[in-house]
Design a protein around this motif. Structure first.
Motif, PDB file in Angstrom:
ATOM      1  N   THR A 177     -36.948  -0.813 -32.810  1.00 42.84           N
ATOM      2  CA  THR A 177     -35.722   0.007 -32.324  1.00 42.84           C
ATOM      3  C   THR A 177     -35.645   1.315 -31.607  1.00 42.84           C
ATOM      4  O   THR A 177     -35.001   1.424 -30.440  1.00 42.84           O
ATOM      5  CB  THR A 177     -35.149   0.414 -33.744  1.00 42.84           C
ATOM      6  OG1 THR A 177     -35.022  -0.812 -34.800  1.00 42.84           O
ATOM      7  CG2 THR A 177     -33.723   0.874 -33.633  1.00 42.84           C
ATOM      8  N   ALA A 178     -36.853   1.843 -32.068  1.00 46.25           N
ATOM      9  CA  ALA A 178     -37.262   3.092 -31.276  1.00 46.25           C
ATOM     10  C   ALA A 178     -37.355   2.575 -29.554  1.00 46.25           C
ATOM     11  O   ALA A 178     -36.967   3.439 -28.833  1.00 46.25           O
ATOM     12  CB  ALA A 178     -38.421   3.959 -31.578  1.00 46.25           C
ATOM     13  N   MET A 179     -38.178   1.681 -29.290  1.00 43.39           N
ATOM     14  CA  MET A 179     -38.289   1.151 -27.985  1.00 43.39           C
ATOM     15  C   MET A 179     -37.067   0.740 -27.517  1.00 43.39           C
ATOM     16  O   MET A 179     -36.660   0.967 -26.052  1.00 43.39           O
ATOM     17  CB  MET A 179     -39.468   0.041 -27.987  1.00 43.39           C
ATOM     18  CG  MET A 179     -39.838  -0.332 -26.600  1.00 43.39           C
ATOM     19  SD  MET A 179     -41.250  -1.540 -26.742  1.00 43.39           S
ATOM     20  CE  MET A 179     -42.459  -0.384 -26.722  1.00 43.39           C
ATOM     21  N   ALA A 180     -36.174  -0.004 -27.793  1.00 43.17           N
ATOM     22  CA  ALA A 180     -34.895  -0.374 -27.531  1.00 43.17           C
ATOM     23  C   ALA A 180     -33.922   0.671 -27.168  1.00 43.17           C
ATOM     24  O   ALA A 180     -33.449   0.945 -26.136  1.00 43.17           O
ATOM     25  CB  ALA A 180     -34.143  -1.138 -28.681  1.00 43.17           C
ATOM     26  N   GLU A 181     -33.971   1.999 -27.887  1.00 48.94           N
ATOM     27  CA  GLU A 181     -33.547   3.256 -27.661  1.00 48.94           C
ATOM     28  C   GLU A 181     -34.007   3.686 -26.291  1.00 48.94           C
ATOM     29  O   GLU A 181     -33.413   4.297 -25.414  1.00 48.94           O
ATOM     30  CB  GLU A 181     -33.350   4.085 -28.697  1.00 48.94           C
ATOM     31  CG  GLU A 181     -32.792   3.488 -29.885  1.00 48.94           C
ATOM     32  CD  GLU A 181     -33.006   4.579 -31.045  1.00 48.94           C
ATOM     33  OE1 GLU A 181     -33.668   5.358 -30.835  1.00 48.94           O
ATOM     34  OE2 GLU A 181     -32.333   4.396 -32.039  1.00 48.94           O
ATOM     35  N   ARG A 182     -35.526   3.719 -26.018  1.00 47.16           N
ATOM     36  CA  ARG A 182     -35.910   4.083 -24.651  1.00 47.16           C
ATOM     37  C   ARG A 182     -35.586   3.504 -23.715  1.00 47.16           C
ATOM     38  O   ARG A 182     -35.127   3.773 -22.336  1.00 47.16           O
ATOM     39  CB  ARG A 182     -37.608   4.127 -24.934  1.00 47.16           C
ATOM     40  CG  ARG A 182     -38.066   5.002 -25.722  1.00 47.16           C
ATOM     41  CD  ARG A 182     -39.496   5.563 -25.754  1.00 47.16           C
ATOM     42  NE  ARG A 182     -40.243   4.308 -25.677  1.00 47.16           N
ATOM     43  CZ  ARG A 182     -40.937   3.986 -26.890  1.00 47.16           C
ATOM     44  NH1 ARG A 182     -40.476   4.598 -27.899  1.00 47.16           N
ATOM     45  NH2 ARG A 182     -41.526   2.881 -26.899  1.00 47.16           N
ATOM     46  N   VAL A 183     -35.514   2.066 -23.952  1.00 47.73           N
ATOM     47  CA  VAL A 183     -35.005   1.203 -22.725  1.00 47.73           C
ATOM     48  C   VAL A 183     -33.739   1.408 -22.456  1.00 47.73           C
ATOM     49  O   VAL A 183     -33.322   1.475 -21.265  1.00 47.73           O
ATOM     50  CB  VAL A 183     -35.353  -0.371 -23.151  1.00 47.73           C
ATOM     51  CG1 VAL A 183     -34.441  -1.333 -22.078  1.00 47.73           C
ATOM     52  CG2 VAL A 183     -36.724  -0.758 -23.335  1.00 47.73           C
ATOM     53  N   GLU A 184     -32.856   1.683 -23.440  1.00 48.41           N
ATOM     54  CA  GLU A 184     -31.384   1.838 -22.994  1.00 48.41           C
ATOM     55  C   GLU A 184     -31.121   3.255 -22.252  1.00 48.41           C
ATOM     56  O   GLU A 184     -30.431   3.378 -21.621  1.00 48.41           O
ATOM     57  CB  GLU A 184     -30.609   1.786 -24.365  1.00 48.41           C
ATOM     58  CG  GLU A 184     -30.497   0.435 -25.081  1.00 48.41           C
ATOM     59  CD  GLU A 184     -29.779   0.418 -26.295  1.00 48.41           C
ATOM     60  OE1 GLU A 184     -29.094   1.780 -26.607  1.00 48.41           O
ATOM     61  OE2 GLU A 184     -29.472  -0.388 -27.030  1.00 48.41           O
ATOM     62  N   ARG A 185     -32.116   4.203 -22.897  1.00 43.49           N
ATOM     63  CA  ARG A 185     -32.094   5.485 -22.012  1.00 43.49           C
ATOM     64  C   ARG A 185     -32.453   5.419 -20.634  1.00 43.49           C
ATOM     65  O   ARG A 185     -31.569   5.873 -20.076  1.00 43.49           O
ATOM     66  CB  ARG A 185     -32.720   6.483 -22.933  1.00 43.49           C
ATOM     67  CG  ARG A 185     -32.643   7.936 -22.453  1.00 43.49           C
ATOM     68  CD  ARG A 185     -33.281   8.921 -23.448  1.00 43.49           C
ATOM     69  NE  ARG A 185     -34.893   8.750 -23.318  1.00 43.49           N
ATOM     70  CZ  ARG A 185     -35.472   8.135 -24.387  1.00 43.49           C
ATOM     71  NH1 ARG A 185     -34.964   7.722 -25.263  1.00 43.49           N
ATOM     72  NH2 ARG A 185     -36.769   7.982 -24.174  1.00 43.49           N
TER      73      ARG A 185
END
Length: 656
Positions: A93-101
């Motif tokens: 989930t944290a990595m998904a947020e980084r990718v979206e950012r």
């Protein structure tokens, strides 16, 4: 992966164990065994960093992840089953947020030709590839497969965790740990809260997992099916047997025979020295030899013989009154809360029978026991026979003990008459001899508490034993002796258990709980399991779960079986049946081949992941491309495996 060197743990004068050294390697399946209180749970806590040893080191590489399931843990009540399980994917989930950012930042900027923008694109590409490598796209499907494998229904996913018992919430924690796919799994009694079907699913999961596994379990069938190596804590030492559990039992017996021979030789040598010293102590001409013998005697290190074998537990139920011919008769018994737990239960248990209640958790086994005990109301007729004296061991019996009392006081408070003169003998038989009798209940391990609760059950003569999960936390020796005692018991016994090895050879009839019904199966537990395996049942209590060797004890509203549900030969001719069996064999072969491919690709992905974790390989597009293509092929193969498995289930259902 994990290196242990010179480990020592002590809480009192005598250490639990000392000078323990071993290495946990990739793909190890280690069974950690030893008597209750030997330090198995303590060793797991040290391996995962929750507890510090008295001396020695535990070396864990920085990139090695560890998943630990303790026997008891504090659980949260403010989420649904799905939400709580999704916490396993916190890193994803944290990595998904980084990718979206990063993606938002790329969309907002217009300096497409600048070096800074190109660096941003490269960083986004790498993060996105890593995100895909972690299998994020299929995490929901994986979550559902794991929860269903552990016994949950899809309708349970959105229910609050607060609605579930402690055992079911422990399953959620187990699901979270399995979904995290750590490098090392530390499992302390993982089968205590699982039913037979979920245990079999966990066996298959661990067999296919790339993680190393260290587990503590008293389920002999489970531990033998999973392990390929055994670590034994005995006599304050940790002994490494590089074999599975069954082979370890044989090797250990041989080792103890060697210990006994060495011990006897040493005792003879000590006796000879003492005799020499005593004989010539006061003779001046022998003074030098006497002093030499004294020094030799002081240097001798006593040989210890394994404690588990030294203290045998002899259990015998006291004589009981003869009961009526039919201790329990159920006639159309029904129990419902907000939903129907079971209905149309028709059951007759004869005097002297040993029967098992099996089924998924929550299907009503303990509920029917409470009906028999008269603890809860129900509909229908339930007759407890003449002269029945019930001895009841509940799942939470060990937790009901007064923690401030000593072991001796606990038994002294309930003993009556002449039995009070034999308390020390009884405690010794249950391995509470000597100073152990003075221990307070609060310092006892889970297994020691269960043994103490079992002693309380033995103090009064009964002729109907009802044991609800009696083997949870009992060690192998205690379980074997309890099993033999129940076999020799003159009265009737009802055993609620998921422990196949314990039930094997003990019960002659199995009552299967599931789908609101209770079905009777004649024969032992493995006869029952074999009938289920032949019919490829997907769950206990389904409509097609009547074994060919069983009879229906609760036939629904009409109380009859349809003829075509009992004899496959009535549905198909012999030739058609034989052809169907060939199709099933081909389907099974295809499923097996698919599983082999999946295992090979998972192993390769593990290797690639380790390579990509090295900084200089992080930008190697050849490795990244291979990883991506292998992951895509793996996902396709998993989908193909699911389709093949569905086809196999369909074929098997057609046969039944």
């Amino acid at each position: 992966m994990i290196s242990v060197e010179g480990l020592k743990v002590e809480f009192g004068v005598k250490p639990l164990f000392s000078d323990a050294s071993f290495v946990i390697n990739p793909r190890d399946r280690i069974a950690l065994v030893g008597k209750n209180g030997a330090g198995k749970s303590t060793l797991l806590k040290i391996l995962c960093g929750q507890q510090k040893p008295t001396a020695g080191t535990v070396a864990v590489p920085n990139d090695t992840t560890i998943g630990y399931l303790p026997q008891v843990m504090r659980l949260q009540d403010d989420t649904t089953v799905r939400e709580e399980t999704q916490k396993a994917f916190a890193n994803v989930t944290a990595m998904a947020e980084r990718v979206e950012r990063l993606e938002r930042e790329m969309n907002e900027r217009t300096d497409y030709e600048s070096d800074d923008y190109m660096a941003l694109v490269e960083r986004y590409t790498m993060e996105h590839e890593r995100y895909l490598m972690m299998g994020a796209a299929h995490r929901e499907a994986e979550l559902e497969r794991t929860l269903i494998g552990l016994g949950f229904e899809r309708t349970d996913f959105e229910r609050p965790t607060s609605e579930f018992s402690g055992g079911w919430r422990m399953r959620i924690e187990l699901a979270k740990i399995l979904l995290q796919k750590p490098d090392v799994l530390l499992l302390d009694e993982p089968t205590n809260h699982l039913d037979i079907e979920s245990i079999q699913w966990l066996e298959q999961f661990l067999a296919q997992s790339a993680s190393a596994v260290v587990l503590v379990s008293h389920d002999r069938a489970f531990i033998n099916n999973v392990s390929n190596r055994t670590l034994e804590i005995s006599c304050g030492r940790v002994v490494d047997y590089r074999v599975k559990y069954d082979e370890y039992v044989t090797l250990r017996r041989e080792r103890r025979e060697q210990q006994l021979r060495a011990y006897e030789n040493q005792q003879k040598e000590i006796a000879d020295m003492k005799a020499f010293i005593e004989r010539f102590r006061y003779q001046a001409t022998k003074a030098v030899q006497v002093q030499q013998k004294v020094k030799q005697l002081e240097k001798i290190v006593p040989i210890e013989v394994d404690e588990v074998d030294n203290s045998a537990m002899h259990l015998k139920f006291p004589p009981c009154l003869r009961s009526g011919d039919y201790p329990i008769i159920c006639d159309e018994v029904k129990k419902a809360y907000n939903h129907v737990v079971f209905d149309h239960v028709n059951m007759t248990i004869k005097r002297g029978e040993k029967v098992a209640f099996v089924g998924k958790n929550g299907e009503g086994k303990s509920t029917l026991v409470k009906c028999i005990m008269g603890e809860i109301p129900f509909d229908g007729q339930l007759k407890v026979g003449h002269n029945i004296q019930i001895g009841y061991f509940a799942q939470n019996q060990a937790q009901l003990l007064d923690e401030e009392l000593t072991v001796f006081q606990t038994i002294d408070n309930v003993a009556k008459g002449d039995i009070r003169l034999r308390i020390n003998d009884i405690l010794g038989a249950f391995m509470f001899g000597g100073e152990n009798a003075d221990k307070k209940v609060k310092v006892l391990s889970g297994g020691e508490r269960s043994r103490l609760a079992m002693i309380k059950l033995l103090l009064e003569p009964v002729n109907l034993l009802i044991l609800d999960e009696p083997t949870n936390h009992l060690d192998m020796v205690s379980k074997d002796v309890l099993k033999e005692a129940i076999r020799a018991f003159d009265g009737t016994a009802i055993v609620v258990s998921h422990d196949r090895e314990f039930l094997d050879g003990l019960v002659t009839k199995v009552y299967e709980f599931g789908g609101g019904r209770v079905r009777e199966h004649l024969g032992g537990i493995y006869d029952f399991l074999q009938s289920r395996k032949i019919q490829e049942l997907s769950q206990l209590g389904s409509n097609g779960s009547n074994g060919s060797n069983g009879t229906n004890g609760a036939n629904g509203a009409n109380g009859t079986n349809k003829p075509n549900e009992t004899q496959p030969s009535q549905k198909t001719s012999y030739a058609e049946h034989k052809e169907q069996q060939k199709r099933i064999a081909r389907a099974e072969k295809a499923v097996k081949a698919s599983e082999t491919k999946i295992e090979q690709m998972e192993a390769r992905l593990k290797e690639l992941d380790e390579l990509l974790m090295v900084p200089e390989n992080a930008s190697d597009m050849t490795l990244v491309t291979e990883y991506t293509s292998t992951k895509r092929a793996l996902d396709e193969e998993v989908e193909r495996w699911e389709q093949l498995s569905t086809e196999l289930d369909s074929l098997a259902t057609t046969v039944t």
